[in-house]
Design a protein around this motif. Structure first.
Motif, PDB file in Angstrom:
ATOM      1  N   GLU A  62       1.742  -5.032  -1.494  1.00 12.83           N
ATOM      2  CA  GLU A  62       2.810  -5.216  -2.473  1.00 12.83           C
ATOM      3  C   GLU A  62       3.995  -4.308  -2.174  1.00 12.83           C
ATOM      4  O   GLU A  62       5.158  -4.721  -2.240  1.00 12.83           O
ATOM      5  N   LEU A  63       3.706  -3.049  -1.824  1.00  9.72           N
ATOM      6  CA  LEU A  63       4.780  -2.108  -1.479  1.00  9.72           C
ATOM      7  C   LEU A  63       5.520  -2.549  -0.228  1.00  9.72           C
ATOM      8  O   LEU A  63       6.759  -2.488  -0.166  1.00  9.72           O
ATOM      9  N   HIS A  64       4.766  -3.021   0.760  1.00 13.42           N
ATOM     10  CA  HIS A  64       5.373  -3.402   2.033  1.00 13.42           C
ATOM     11  C   HIS A  64       6.166  -4.706   1.921  1.00 13.42           C
ATOM     12  O   HIS A  64       7.325  -4.781   2.330  1.00 13.42           O
ATOM     13  N   ASP A  65       5.518  -5.727   1.350  1.00 14.61           N
ATOM     14  CA  ASP A  65       6.139  -7.051   1.309  1.00 14.61           C
ATOM     15  C   ASP A  65       7.058  -7.245   0.112  1.00 14.61           C
ATOM     16  O   ASP A  65       8.028  -8.017   0.189  1.00 14.61           O
ATOM     17  N   ASN A 105      11.594   4.719   3.698  1.00  9.35           N
ATOM     18  CA  ASN A 105      10.634   5.430   4.552  1.00  9.35           C
ATOM     19  C   ASN A 105       9.466   5.962   3.739  1.00  9.35           C
ATOM     20  O   ASN A 105       8.313   5.950   4.192  1.00  9.35           O
ATOM     21  N   ASP A 106       9.779   6.460   2.520  1.00 10.15           N
ATOM     22  CA  ASP A 106       8.713   6.934   1.642  1.00 10.15           C
ATOM     23  C   ASP A 106       7.771   5.794   1.259  1.00 10.15           C
ATOM     24  O   ASP A 106       6.535   5.960   1.262  1.00 10.15           O
ATOM     25  N   ILE A 107       8.353   4.638   0.921  1.00  9.07           N
ATOM     26  CA  ILE A 107       7.544   3.468   0.562  1.00  9.07           C
ATOM     27  C   ILE A 107       6.661   3.062   1.724  1.00  9.07           C
ATOM     28  O   ILE A 107       5.469   2.760   1.559  1.00  9.07           O
ATOM     29  N   LYS A 108       7.226   3.085   2.936  1.00  6.83           N
ATOM     30  CA  LYS A 108       6.462   2.740   4.134  1.00  6.83           C
ATOM     31  C   LYS A 108       5.302   3.720   4.329  1.00  6.83           C
ATOM     32  O   LYS A 108       4.179   3.324   4.668  1.00  6.83           O
ATOM     33  N   SER A 109       5.592   5.017   4.092  1.00  6.99           N
ATOM     34  CA  SER A 109       4.566   6.048   4.241  1.00  6.99           C
ATOM     35  C   SER A 109       3.459   5.884   3.197  1.00  6.99           C
ATOM     36  O   SER A 109       2.270   5.965   3.511  1.00  6.99           O
ATOM     37  N   TYR A 110       3.857   5.631   1.927  1.00  4.31           N
ATOM     38  CA  TYR A 110       2.871   5.441   0.860  1.00  4.31           C
ATOM     39  C   TYR A 110       1.997   4.217   1.147  1.00  4.31           C
ATOM     40  O   TYR A 110       0.781   4.239   0.934  1.00  4.31           O
ATOM     41  N   SER A 111       2.627   3.153   1.617  1.00  2.00           N
ATOM     42  CA  SER A 111       1.908   1.928   1.938  1.00  2.00           C
ATOM     43  C   SER A 111       0.874   2.185   3.026  1.00  2.00           C
ATOM     44  O   SER A 111      -0.268   1.732   2.943  1.00  2.00           O
ATOM     45  N   TYR A 112       1.274   2.964   4.036  1.00  2.00           N
ATOM     46  CA  TYR A 112       0.373   3.268   5.147  1.00  2.00           C
ATOM     47  C   TYR A 112      -0.792   4.136   4.690  1.00  2.00           C
ATOM     48  O   TYR A 112      -1.941   3.923   5.095  1.00  2.00           O
ATOM     49  N   GLN A 113      -0.488   5.109   3.817  1.00  6.34           N
ATOM     50  CA  GLN A 113      -1.553   5.984   3.331  1.00  6.34           C
ATOM     51  C   GLN A 113      -2.561   5.226   2.471  1.00  6.34           C
ATOM     52  O   GLN A 113      -3.765   5.515   2.487  1.00  6.34           O
ATOM     53  N   LEU A 114      -2.059   4.261   1.695  1.00  3.83           N
ATOM     54  CA  LEU A 114      -2.956   3.470   0.860  1.00  3.83           C
ATOM     55  C   LEU A 114      -3.894   2.618   1.714  1.00  3.83           C
ATOM     56  O   LEU A 114      -5.106   2.583   1.494  1.00  3.83           O
TER      57      LEU A 114
END
Length: 348
Positions: free
Chosen positions: A154-157, A199-208
């Motif tokens: 959801e964060l990514h797309d 970039n933060d959203i991308k990082s959060y998405s990756y961590q999830l």
């Protein structure tokens, strides 16, 4: 003479069995008076010779026809055994599997003697509770990972794409306001801040939930994780050695990833290490993971009492049916070895 010796030997073995078998063995008469009992029965119940065997909780409460025996097993001798609770000498009740058999009837008095066998079910019940608890924890972890996957997508797309669209729109606006210096500077600041949020959203998405885990597998995803940690903590040398590219079962991949993620987090935060070695090897039916650092180490017993990180790591591997071993001591670094069986089972 030979027959007598065989009989003596048989009696010797029977006595040994009676003394050392873990099941409680009791001989009682028709009045339920204890005529003989083995050490296991004494240990299990605390009853004594001559005392009466109490009725189990089922027999105490069951409805009986007129003239019917209170003891269900004796009344219905076709029933081999059943589970119930039996009162002990100190007033508590224990879970037992019980069976009875008529072993002697006096031809003159018609008095009968019965064999009562008690098998303690406490340990089995605890094992069953542990199995159910393990199953529940496994399902909770799987549900959490699925939710992480959904949120990451959801964060990514969703959010990520919306922010990208706004960024493109700001670039278009910038092209029209170049002659307005203050407005141009302001829009550029907004766009820079927007890029930071993206970039933060991308990082959060990756961590999830790293997308590469589902798309490429464990080895490329671990490589990306190591690179990301290395960029932020250049003072630590982290090497990754993985000798295969095969896909694992999804549960194995996500749990191995989480363990390495947690281990690197602990190393960065506490270990003061300058070197970390991570190896992932395929050994016959086992997938083996090694994580080693040259940090300050720690007292394993002390950390286990207060630290949830190690507990969660071990829990994840245990749920996979694997083994989790850790060796650490002050000034001697830390070594973790994990083995997971059937790592490829059911993978599509």
């Amino acid at each position: 003479m030979l027959v007598l010796e065989e009989e003596q030997l048989k009696n010797k073995y029977l006595k040994q069995i009676f003394q050392y078998i873990q099941d409680g063995i009791i001989i009682m008469n028709h009045n339920r008076e204890i005529l003989m009992m083995n050490p296991s029965a004494k240990r299990l119940t605390g009853w004594k010779m001559g005392e009466r065997v109490p009725y189990c909780s089922f027999c105490e409460k069951r409805k009986k026809s007129p003239g019917e025996q209170t003891c269900y097993l004796i009344e219905r001798n076709e029933v081999p055994y059943f589970l119930s609770k039996m009162p002990t000498y100190h007033g508590s009740k224990i879970d037992v599997e019980m069976s009875t058999a008529l072993i002697y009837t006096d031809s003159k008095t018609k008095e009968q003697e019965f064999l009562l066998v008690l098998r303690d079910q406490t340990l089995q019940l605890r094992e069953e509770e542990a199995r159910v608890s393990k199953f529940i924890i496994k399902k909770l972890i799987e549900a959490k990972e699925e939710e992480h996957k959904r949120l990451a997508q959801e964060l990514h797309d969703g959010v990520g794409q919306s922010l990208f669209t706004i960024s493109v729109a700001l670039q278009a606006v910038e092209a029209y306001v170049k002659e307005h210096e203050k407005l141009h500077i302001y829009i550029e600041e907004v766009r820079n801040e927007l890029e930071k949020v993206m970039n933060d959203i991308k990082s959060y998405s990756y961590q999830l939930r790293p997308h590469s885990l589902d798309q490429l597998g464990i080895t490329p995803t671990l490589s990306t994780l190591v690179d990301s940690v290395q960029k932020v903590h250049s003072e630590i040398s982290i090497s990754l050695d993985a000798d295969f590219r095969e896909r694992c079962h999804p549960s194995v991949e996500i749990n191995i990833y989480r363990v390495v993620q947690e281990a690197l987090h602990n190393i960065v935060k506490y270990a003061k290490a300058s070197k970390v070695i991570i190896r992932l090897e395929k050994k016959e039916e086992y997938l083996t993971l090694y994580i080693e650092d040259n940090g300050i180490g720690f007292n394993l017993q002390e950390v286990k009492k207060v630290g949830l990180g190690l507990k969660h790591m071990e829990e994840r591997i245990t749920l996979l049916g694997g083994s989790f071993n850790i060796i650490s001591a002050h000034s001697q670094g830390t070594k973790i070895k994990i083995s997971v069986p059937n790592w490829k089972d059911d993978y599509q």
